[in-house]
Design a protein around this motif. Structure first.
Motif, mmCIF file in Angstrom:
data_model
loop_
_atom_site.group_PDB
_atom_site.id
_atom_site.type_symbol
_atom_site.label_atom_id
_atom_site.label_comp_id
_atom_site.label_asym_id
_atom_site.label_seq_id
_atom_site.Cartn_x
_atom_site.Cartn_y
_atom_site.Cartn_z
ATOM 1 N N ALA A 18 0.827 -1.213 0.000
ATOM 2 C CA ALA A 18 0.000 0.000 0.000
ATOM 3 C C ALA A 18 0.858 1.257 0.000
ATOM 4 O O ALA A 18 0.423 2.311 -0.462
ATOM 5 C CB ALA A 18 -0.923 -0.007 1.217
ATOM 6 N N THR A 22 3.041 2.866 -4.943
ATOM 7 C CA THR A 22 2.362 4.116 -5.250
ATOM 8 C C THR A 22 3.380 5.106 -5.800
ATOM 9 O O THR A 22 4.574 5.050 -5.442
ATOM 10 C CB THR A 22 1.707 4.722 -3.990
ATOM 11 O OG1 THR A 22 2.717 4.925 -2.988
ATOM 12 C CG2 THR A 22 0.624 3.800 -3.439
ATOM 13 N N THR A 24 3.749 8.138 -5.061
ATOM 14 C CA THR A 24 4.254 9.039 -4.020
ATOM 15 C C THR A 24 5.392 8.426 -3.216
ATOM 16 O O THR A 24 6.073 9.147 -2.481
ATOM 17 C CB THR A 24 3.112 9.420 -3.055
ATOM 18 O OG1 THR A 24 2.551 8.215 -2.513
ATOM 19 C CG2 THR A 24 2.035 10.206 -3.782
#
Length: 415
Positions: A18, A22, A24
Motif C-alpha cells: 500500500a 504508489t 508518491t
C-alpha cells in the motif's frame, strides 16, 4: 505456517504494498533531500563534539621526579609567550622504574594524545600522532627550555628522536563525530519511518478498514503485520540510500589520485575520508542497522498501541506529540552520551531501554569492544518483546472499543 503467521504475513504484505506500490513512494524515498536543513543542524552538532573532544586532547611527558616542576614551569612560560596558543594540555608523569612505553601511553582511551616524550631531556624520544606535528615540536622546545634554564645560558639544540604513530588509528574527535552521526541518522530515520504507522492507522480508522480487518483476522496478527510491514518499508528505504551512498563513494574514489592518498601530509580532507570507527566500517554499519531495527520496533509499537486509543485523526496527532517529544529527549540524551564516552551519563543512556539503541550505536564508533553489543541487543530484545506485548493489548482494547478508546484506561483503573 500457522494461521496466525499467515494472517500476519498477509497484513504485512498489504501494508507494505500500500505504501511502496504508489507514485508518491518515490517522493518518500527522496525525503532526505528535502531535509538538508536538519542535516546542517547535525553537522553543527558534530562539529561542536569535535571541538569539545579536541579540547580534551593532551601531550604527555614522562620524566624523572626532579624534572617535573621544571617542565611545568617552562610550559607555563612558553604558553604565556605564545599568548595562550600553545598545543593541548600538558600531562607530566613521573617515570616508572620498569620503564614507560610511549606507544601504550599514546593509545590510552579517554582523550586524544597528540605526542608523548620519554627519556633524557638532552636526547628524548618523542612519539607523535602525525609526523612533523606542532605538538611534537613543542615538546622538543620544552625540553630545550628546561636545559637552558639549568645551564643559565645557551645550550645546543635538543637531539630529539621523532617517531610517527599516524597509523595508530583515527582520532577520538573524529570517532565521536561518527558516533554523533550514527545517533542523528537513527533518530531521523526512526522518527520519519515509525511515524508512518500512525498515519496509516489514522487513515484506516477514518475509513473503517481497521474494523474490517478486526472482523477477518485476530487483532494480534493485524498489529504485528502492520509493524512488520512498516519495518519492510524502512529496510527498503535504508537499502536505497545505502546503495546511493555506495555508488557515490565509488564515483568519488575514481576521482581521487592514488598519489594523493600515499603522499605524506595529504591534508585533513584525505585524513577524514580515511577515518575508521573503532569497530571497523563493516561491523559499525551492520550494528547500527540492527540498532535501528530495535529503535524502530520500540517506537513503532508504542505509536500503534497509543494511536489505537484515539477515535479521530486529531486525537491521534495529539497523542503522537508526547511520544515525539519523548523521542527527541532520547536523542538529546544519546547525543550527550556520544560526546562523553565512558562517563556515567553514557552508561545510563546505554542501559535505559529507549535510548539504548542510539547510545550503543555511538559507542560502536569509539569503543572497539564487540561482545558488549551482544549483551545490549539481548537487553533491547527483552524490552522490545515487553513493549510489543503491552502495545498489542492496548491496540486490541482501542480498536474493539471504537471511538471510546479511552474506556481501556477506565477498565484498567477499575481493575
Amino acid at each position: 505456517m500457522t494461521p496466525f503467521l499467515k494472517n500476519m504475513a498477509v497484513v504485512a504484505r498489504r501494508d507494505f504494498l500500500a505504501i511502496v506500490a504508489t507514485p508518491t513512494f518515490l517522493l518518500f524515498l527522496l525525503a532526505p533531500l528535502f531535509m538538508l536543513g536538519m542535516s546542517l543542524v547535525g553537522g553543527l552538532g558534530a562539529s561542536q563534539l569535535a571541538d569539545s573532544a579536541r579540547g580534551a586532547g593532551r601531550i604527555v611527558v614522562v620524566a624523572g621526579a626532579d624534572d617535573v616542576a621544571a617542565l611545568r614551569s617552562a610550559d607555563t612560560r612558553l604558553r604565556d609567550a605564545l599568548g595562550g596558543r600553545g598545543p593541548a594540555t600538558l600531562d607530566v608523569r613521573i617515570a616508572s622504574p620498569k620503564g614507560d612505553d610511549p606507544l601504550v601511553i599514546a593509545q590510552e582511551k579517554g582523550a586524544d594524545t597528540y605526542a608523548v616524550m620519554v627519556g633524557p631531556l638532552a636526547a628524548p624520544r618523542i612519539v607523535e600522532r602525525e609526523e612533523g606535528s606542532r605538538s611534537g615540536r613543542y615538546l622538543a622546545l620544552l625540553a630545550e627550555e628546561v636545559l637552558r634554564d639549568r645551564a643559565a645560558g645557551a645550550v645546543p639544540p635538543v637531539a630529539a628522536h621523532f617517531e610517527s604513530i599516524r597509523s595508530g588509528g583515527t582520532s577520538i574527535a573524529v570517532q565521536q563525530s561518527m558516533g554523533f552521526g550514527a545517533v542523528f541518522a537513527i533518530f531521523l530515520m526512526t522518527l520519519l519511518l515509525a511515524g508512518q504507522t500512525v498515519s496509516s492507522l489514522a487513515e484506516e480508522k477514518g475509513n473503517k478498514v481497521i474494523e474490517i480487518l478486526a472482523a477477518a483476522v485476530p487483532l494480534e496478527s493485524v498489529f504485528l503485520g502492520k509493524l512488520l510491514g512498516m519495518l519492510g518499508v524502512a529496510v527498503l528505504f535504508i537499502a536505497f540510500w545505502l546503495a546511493m551512498a555506495a555508488g557515490g563513494g565509488l564515483i568519488a574514489a575514481t576521482q581521487i589520485d592514488p598519489a594523493t592518498l600515499s603522499a605524506a601530509g595529504a591534508g585533513k580532507p584525505v585524513a577524514a575520508m580515511l577515518a575508521v570507527p573503532a569497530t571497523g566500517w563493516g561491523f559499525f554499519v551492520g550494528i547500527c542497522f540492527v540498532y535501528f531495527i530495535m529503535a524502530f520496533l520500540l517506537l513503532g509499537a508504542v505509536f500503534l498501541g497509543v494511536g489505537a486509543q484515539a477515535g479521530t485523526v486529531r486525537e491521534i496527532q495529539m497523542l503522537s506529540l508526547p511520544i515525539t517529544i519523548f523521542q527527541v529527549g532520547m536523542f538529546s540524551l544519546s547525543s550527550a552520551a556520544a560526546s562523553a564516552p565512558g562517563s556515567p551519563l553514557a552508561r545510563f543512556a546505554e542501559i535505559f531501554p529507549f535510548s539504548s539503541p542510539f547510545a550503543m550505536a555511538a559507542r560502536a564508533a569509539t569503543d572497539d569492544a564487540k561482545a558488549v553489543h551482544l549483551l545490549a541487543l539481548g537487553w533491547q530484545l527483552l524490552w522490545v518483546a515487553l513493549v510489543i506485548f503491552l502495545s498489542v493489548r492496548m491496540f486490541r482494547a482501542g480498536v474493539l472499543s471504537g471511538k471510546a478508546g479511552w474506556k481501556f484506561w477506565k477498565r484498567r483503573q477499575r481493575a
